[in-house]
Design an enzyme around this catalytic site. Structure first.
Site, PDB file in Angstrom:
ATOM      1  N   HIS A  51     -26.141  20.024  84.674  1.00  0.00           N
ATOM      2  CA  HIS A  51     -24.832  19.962  84.022  1.00  0.00           C
ATOM      3  C   HIS A  51     -23.746  20.463  84.954  1.00  0.00           C
ATOM      4  CE1 HIS A  51     -23.860  24.147  82.458  1.00  0.00           C
ATOM      5  NE2 HIS A  51     -25.154  24.328  82.539  1.00  0.00           N
ATOM      6  N   GLU A  75     -22.846  20.672  78.389  1.00  0.00           N
ATOM      7  CA  GLU A  75     -24.151  21.302  78.150  1.00  0.00           C
ATOM      8  C   GLU A  75     -23.937  22.604  77.405  1.00  0.00           C
ATOM      9  OE1 GLU A  75     -27.572  24.073  79.167  1.00  0.00           O
ATOM     10  OE2 GLU A  75     -25.428  24.327  79.459  1.00  0.00           O
ATOM     11  N   HIS A 116     -21.950  33.597  82.093  1.00  0.00           N
ATOM     12  CA  HIS A 116     -20.983  33.105  81.110  1.00  0.00           C
ATOM     13  C   HIS A 116     -19.693  33.944  81.016  1.00  0.00           C
ATOM     14  CE1 HIS A 116     -23.940  30.366  78.670  1.00  0.00           C
ATOM     15  NE2 HIS A 116     -23.888  30.053  79.949  1.00  0.00           N
TER      16      HIS A 116
HETATM   17 ZN   LIG Z   1     -26.136  26.225  82.476  1.00  0.00          ZN
END
Ligand SMILES: [Zn+2]
Length: 720
Positions: free
Chosen positions: A357, A404, A538
């Site tokens: 992704h 994704e 993240h």
């Molecule tokens: Zn990832």
């Protein structure tokens, strides 16, 4: 380039069970590739390929891809699609940008405020900030949020529920702590964040806050960014809480593709989608979560729930009280997959698909663009082969997936769109995080576990020796640990399958783009990555500065991963006979069955269902797998028929009606766990029925499994 030293190679050839075949390799021959009639020719091709992936170019790709935040559906995301498409075209791939329209949210207003006790204030979330980071102040960075959370308001006393697993909620119940109507605060880790939301919703919570405890990925583990690689006080983990264990992809189109022309009437209403959580959920840094946790009363938490903040954790409820106000901007948004094809010269209908992704929560230097940079260098290498006149036997398809992060949307929609073509696919190779450190890991269907090991014996490691050597060495002190998949935690229901315990290859659960290929369509799949100390997952700090300092300063692991990934594609695309090992597959199934049978006996006692037919089926499959392996080794003159049987055997393991209550998932052997999310539940129909204590369903699912094993057996036995 010298691929592998002779002595080391010879040892591994003997050790390998798929590789040596009926030839005795000579030390001078170099690697024998198991399923090629003309091994020397294939070695020449691989050697040429291996010389191409370039650390400097990988660095240039990563710098470009991560220059701006590029969340799915944004103009910056579209720009990365165009960059990737340009590189695919330069390499000579037939390239298209494919658009889908999918339903997901951006945050409009995210507020978490403490409203009690008096005198304590916290207005979150605060922006992520450290003393020195060149990327953190970009105005395009969105406030941290959880994708797929509904909009909503909640104000209530807070309860601390550890990692938010069913066991954690059970423990609270034993302690007489009622979570109904409360805001539950849980920490990240151990299970998929969507599972935390799902269990909290089941137990009647009014809202959920998920925070990153420094014990799990912050200062308790080591120095925080920018001094070290771990999460700083203000770092927040974004992420989707969509119930992907129900089905992934666009929440409004389970099983069908969200093409721009799809009529609205074919979509389900978001309010009716089993994938969408019903209660508001949002993430916090520990800097913001700390005052909430510090002001919880009630009994002290169980000692293993204690994190690394400097006070004793209590479970509440209250007196800390929180008000959540979430306004989400939900829309159908355009996303862009980039698809690059190389037509196969002799078996154009057998696709070999390799994907990664491209979209990121913020900059995504590690997740996912370390993978994109590696993929682009693999494509670069294959492009050089094309320019020299080489053509693959099978069709190669590279996919750069979008969205994704919101819920495997780009890969799922494309997979659903091409279900017919993929019915004949030879394999899907995934790479998400290619590099967050030096430790190689892999997960795969058992038929391809040895295939991966074989490839790693061909690729040099920046640590000296081969990737296989480094992998084996890294696994010696830490028994049983496998692919350190971010956040996958330790509560996998099965140990990483250990037929080859030196170098365990894990099982595929979920959490990345192989899901549609393996678990919906039955395409044999693998997932690879090289991981290390990585606490900025993240967050805005997963950026080029972090990567250059801590991830892979010289981009040598990027080069390594481009080579491993490219070789997976080349070997699969050119193999005369498909390199699947069904003997290994059946052996693992026998382990799964044995474990499930014991668990069923514990649960149901005398009434436990009879596993004999399923176990017999797996034993026969093992014998048939061993027999067909002999035939694979001999390389029949016309291999089309044996290849067709080998492909069909994996599809035979699909359950036509799907798993109970989640019919999108068709695979009889692997699914993401309903209560683990990332970690695989093996023989999911059976194991989840036992976990529910549902005897009738267990009996049914044992029969469904036995039937699937028999179908695979018949397919393999048809080949004479
Ligand atoms: Zn990832």
């Amino acid at each position: 380039m010298k691929i592998l030293s002779g002595a080391a190679l010879f040892f591994f050839l003997i050790a390998s069970n798929l590789q040596a075949f009926d030839r005795t390799p000579k030390e001078s021959e170099g690697p024998v590739i198991s399923v090629f009639r003309d091994v020397a020719a294939e070695q020449e091709i691989e050697k040429k390929f291996m010389a191409v992936p370039d650390p400097k170019l990988a660095e240039a790709h990563l710098r470009t891809l991560t220059q701006a935040p590029h969340i799915a559906g944004s103009p910056e995301d579209k720009a990365t699609a165009e960059y990737v498409a340009g590189k695919f075209r330069e390499a000579g791939l037939d390239t298209q940008i494919v658009e889908y329209k999918v339903w997901f949210n951006y945050p409009s207003e995210i507020h978490v405020d403490m409203t009690a006790p008096a005198g304590v204030e916290m207005h979150g979330p605060h922006p992520e900030h450290v003393d020195d980071d060149p990327f953190q102040d970009d105005p395009r960075i969105k406030p941290a949020y959880n994708a797929m959370s509904p909009s909503g308001d909640a104000e209530a006393d807070v309860v601390y529920a550890n990692y938010g697993s069913p066991e954690d909620f059970d423990k609270l119940k034993q302690m007489n702590v009622d979570v109904r109507g409360k805001i539950v605060i849980v920490r990240y880790g151990q299970n998929f964040r969507g599972v935390k939301a799902f269990v909290a919703q089941e137990r009647g919570a009014a809202g959920v806050i998920i925070y990153s405890d420094p014990k799990d990925d912050g200062y308790y583990r080591g120095d925080a960014y920018p001094k070290g690689p771990w999460r700083p006080a203000s770092g927040v983990q974004r992420g989707s809480i969509g119930y992907m264990f129900q089905f992934p992809g666009d929440p409004t189109t389970p099983g069908i593709a969200s093409t721009p022309s799809l009529p609205d009437a074919k979509r389900i209403a978001p309010a009716d989608s089993a994938q969408l959580p019903k209660i508001p959920v949002t993430p916090l840094s520990y800097a913001d979560a700390s005052p909430i946790l510090e002001h919880l009363g009630g009994p002290p938490s169980p000692r293993e729930w204690q994190g690394a903040l400097p006070f004793t954790y209590h479970v509440g409820p209250g007196p800390a009280k929180v008000k959540m106000h979430l306004e989400q901007d939900y829309q159908f948004r355009s996303i862009w997959d980039v698809i690059g094809k190389i037509p196969g010269a002799s078996s154009p209908n057998e696709w070999v698909v390799a994907g990664n992704h491209r979209d990121a929560w913020v900059y995504g230097a590690v997740d996912p663009n370390s993978g994109t940079a590696s993929l682009l260098e693999a494509v670069h290498g294959i492009g050089e082969l094309l320019k020299s006149g080489w053509k693959p036997k099978r069709t190669i398809v590279f996919g750069s997936w979008d969205a994704e992060e919101e819920g495997l949307m780009g890969s799922t929609e494309w997979g659903e769109d091409h279900a017919q073509d993929l019915a004949n696919a030879a394999a899907y190779f995934n790479m998400d995080v290619a590099v967050s450190g030096k430790r190689f890991g892999a997960s795969a269907v058992p038929s391809l576990k040895e295939f991966i090991r074989e490839i790693t014996r061909t690729v040099p490691s920046p640590q000296g020796g081969t990737v296989f050597d480094a992998w084996k060495k890294a696994n010696q002190p830490r028994e049983g640990s496998s692919h350190a998949q971010e956040n996958s935690g330790s509560n996998s229901r099965m140990p990483a399958s250990g037929l080859h315990t030196d170098v365990p290859v894990g099982d595929l659960g979920s959490g990345s783009d192989y899901t549609v290929f393996l678990q919906h369509l039955g395409v044999p799949s693998t997932d690879i990555g090289s991981t290390g100390d990585y606490g900025v997952y993240h967050s805005a700090f997963d950026n080029f500065a972090w990567f250059k300092k801590f991830g892979d300063p010289d981009f040598l692991y990027e080069q390594q991963m481009a080579r491993v990934y490219g070789l997976e594609v080349l070997r699969m695309a050119d193999a005369d006979v498909l390199p699947y090992n069904y003997e290994d597959y059946a052996k693992e199934m026998l382990v799964y069955l044995d474990t499930a049978r014991s668990k069923a006996q514990e649960k149901f006692g005398d009434k436990a269902p009879d596993f004999a037919a399923a176990i017999e089926g797996a034993r026969h499959l093992q014998e048939a797998g061993a027999k067909i392996l002999q035939k694979q080794r001999k390389i029949p003159q016309n291999p089309a028929q044996i290849n067709a049987k080998l492909r069909d055997a994996e599809r035979a393991l699909l359950i036509p009606e799907g798993l109970p209550n989640r019919p999108w998932y068709h695979h009889a052997i692997y699914a993401p766990g309903q209560y683990t999310g990332y970690a695989a539940v093996v023989i999911p129909g059976v194991n989840e029925a036992i976990d529910r204590g549902d005897l009738r369903r267990t009996e049914e699912q044992v029969a469904v499994l036995a039937a699937a094993l028999n179908r695979a057996l018949i397919v393999l036995e048809q080949y004479r």
